[in-house]
Design a protein around this motif. Structure first.
Motif, PDB file in Angstrom:
ATOM      1  N   ASN A  85       1.468   6.855  -6.798  1.00 41.30           N
ATOM      2  CA  ASN A  85       0.367   7.745  -7.203  1.00 41.30           C
ATOM      3  C   ASN A  85       0.763   9.213  -7.173  1.00 41.30           C
ATOM      4  O   ASN A  85       0.172  10.029  -7.888  1.00 41.30           O
ATOM      5  N   GLU A 115       0.803   4.082  -2.848  1.00 38.85           N
ATOM      6  CA  GLU A 115       0.520   5.489  -2.531  1.00 38.85           C
ATOM      7  C   GLU A 115       1.622   6.386  -3.084  1.00 38.85           C
ATOM      8  O   GLU A 115       1.362   7.450  -3.635  1.00 38.85           O
ATOM      9  N   HIS A 116       2.854   5.926  -2.937  1.00 33.68           N
ATOM     10  CA  HIS A 116       3.974   6.740  -3.421  1.00 33.68           C
ATOM     11  C   HIS A 116       3.940   6.856  -4.951  1.00 33.68           C
ATOM     12  O   HIS A 116       4.166   7.944  -5.504  1.00 33.68           O
ATOM     13  N   MET A 162       0.831  -1.206   0.000  1.00 33.96           N
ATOM     14  CA  MET A 162       0.000   0.000   0.000  1.00 33.96           C
ATOM     15  C   MET A 162       0.869   1.261   0.000  1.00 33.96           C
ATOM     16  O   MET A 162       0.588   2.226  -0.709  1.00 33.96           O
ATOM     17  N   THR A 163       1.950   1.203   0.787  1.00 30.45           N
ATOM     18  CA  THR A 163       2.835   2.371   0.870  1.00 30.45           C
ATOM     19  C   THR A 163       3.456   2.672  -0.493  1.00 30.45           C
ATOM     20  O   THR A 163       3.526   3.822  -0.922  1.00 30.45           O
TER      21      THR A 163
END
Lengths: 262, 201
Positions: A31, A28-29, A24-25
């Motif tokens: 994105n 997110e990055h 997920m991290t």
């Protein structure tokens, strides 16, 4: 997350080897960071390009036929050796079993099979219809609509993403059941790999592997009380256990007969 | 099924899977193309790949009773293929295996050269040959891990079992192989004028 950390983990991310929070991290990055997203897109394009060029090769059928026509001596000689040894092996195993069974019914984990089966039964009832439409996260629908490329690969990739321990590979197709979903859930601090199979009549068999040794003696344990029939099976010699939950007793009996080699 | 059943089950074939040639063939056939592709990549020629696959399948048949039905057949037969290739290759070149790429890599490795989609598009069909040249420079064990991960999409854990090495070694060798590939491809693209120079923010 900084760019250098994201790029350092990009290979692990693409190989499906990161934990869910780490995945997920990274997502997110990607994105919010054009540079890392471009690196990701480039790496993905490179891998796709290499695979596309390579996957055209197929073993010529005449070579395959030649191989199978010339297999040579099979495993028969080894079987005979095993057969001679097996009598004394069984005597020794029986002696050990009797000695241990007299001392305790279950392992030192302190877990009762019925407790694990009850939890799995609840999970069976919640998931027996499968996971369509795909829920994502810790659950994955494997139906033909969600994964037209094949349920096996999708299940393998899903478990690879979420758990680091052994995943049981029980194949229930010989019984007429197809994979319809997978998930992971926590049991006593351990992640259980949960697999849901359904047959054409809508009957379901769910099973999960936990790193918790609940049955002793190397034999399956049947749990007849409760809402659904359950079968607990030691998983190889790893100390893990697999629990099977069935819709009906007849399916449990068929399955038990099959795994017992009767 | 991944359960350690008794010898009676083993002899009969787990869950009714008999130890017969048709049963063995049915289990091997779905993996033949994968095995062949891996053998082609490793050996570099199709005739050699035929021989490696044939030898691996014959070995697998000879030891079919040792395979625990229901466990990872693909991993099992790939392990046999890898051993077959390594034995044959080492015998031919009469040289020992390279220990670990990390041990021979110079200090201060350059920063990763990430290629963009545009770079790859400009490289076009040249990517395959350039990648092959870059991978051919790697030790066999590193190339094998790269192939198993990138083309066969096996997990690090599966590769560790097949190669009989710790998972950390799989990760470090794979990392080195990918870095070497990116580095060589970037150099190739730069020299050919296909690489668009850019600066990271």
């Amino acid at each position: 997350m900084k760019c250098h950390e994201a790029k350092r983990r990009l290979d692990l991310f693409m190989d499906g080897e990161l934990s869910v929070p780490d995945n997920m991290t990274i997502l997110e990055h990607l994105n919010i960071c054009k540079s890392c997203d471009a690196a990701f897109a480039g790496e993905k394009a490179l891998r796709d390009s290499l695979k596309a060029q390579s996957n055209a090769d197929k073993l010529p059928e005449e070579v395959a036929q030649r191989i199978f026509a010339n297999l040579g001596p099979g495993p028969t000689s080894t079987q005979r050796r095993i057969s001679r040894r097996s009598f004394w092996g069984r005597v020794a195993a029986a002696a050990v079993f009797l000695a241990v069974a007299g001392a305790a019914l279950f392992t030192s984990s302190g877990e009762l099979p019925s407790a694990f089966a009850a939890e799995a039964t609840t999970r069976h009832e919640a998931t027996r219809e499968g996971f369509h439409p795909r829920r994502g996260g810790l659950e994955e629908c494997l139906c033909a609509l969600c994964h037209p490329q094949g349920a096996d690969q999708a299940a393998d990739a899903f478990f690879r993403r979420h758990v680091s321990h052994d995943v049981c590979l029980h194949d229930l197709r010989p019984m007429g059941y197809e994979l319809v979903g997978v998930s992971v859930w926590e049991h006593r601090g351990q992640l259980v790999c949960w697999t849901v199979h359904r047959n054409a009549q809508g009957r379901t068999i769910s099973h999960g592997l936990a790193r918790t040794p609940v049955a002793l003696g190397g034999r399956p344990v049947r749990i007849s009380e409760g809402r659904r029939p359950a079968l607990l099976i030691p998983y190889k010699n790893t100390g893990s256990s697999c629990v099977f939950i069935f819709d009906e007793t007849s399916a449990a009996d068929r399955f038990a007969a099959m795994v017992m080699g009767k | 099924m991944a359960i350690g059943w008794n010898n009676r089950t083993l002899r009969r074939g787990y869950r009714g899977v008999p130890l017969t040639e048709p049963a063995f063939e049915a289990q091997v056939r779905p993996h033949l193309d994968s095995l062949y592709r891996t053998a082609v990549r490793l050996s570099g020629d199709r005739a050699g790949a035929d021989d490696i696959v044939q030898e691996a399948v014959i070995k697998a048949w000879r030891h079919y009773d040792r395979f625990e039905q229901g466990t990872n057949f693909r991993g099992w037969i790939f392990k046999i293929l890898m051993r077959t290739f390594l034995n044959e290759h080492r015998r031919k070149r009469r040289a020992p295996a390279v220990s670990d790429f990390a041990e021979v890599e110079p200090e201060g490795a350059p920063e990763t050269n990430w290629l963009s989609v545009d770079d790859l598009s400009r490289l076009g069909d040249r990517v395959g040959d350039a990648a092959k040249a870059a991978l051919d420079k790697l030790p066999d064990e590193h190339r094998m891990i790269f192939y198993l991960s990138t083309y066969e999409e096996l997990s690090y854990r599966e590769i560790a079992v097949i190669m009989e090495i710790p998972i950390g070694t799989v990760m470090s060798r794979l990392f080195r192989a990918r870095e070497a590939l990116r580095h060589d491809l970037s150099d190739y693209a730069r020299e050919g004028g296909w690489l668009k120079e850019r600066q990271d923010p």
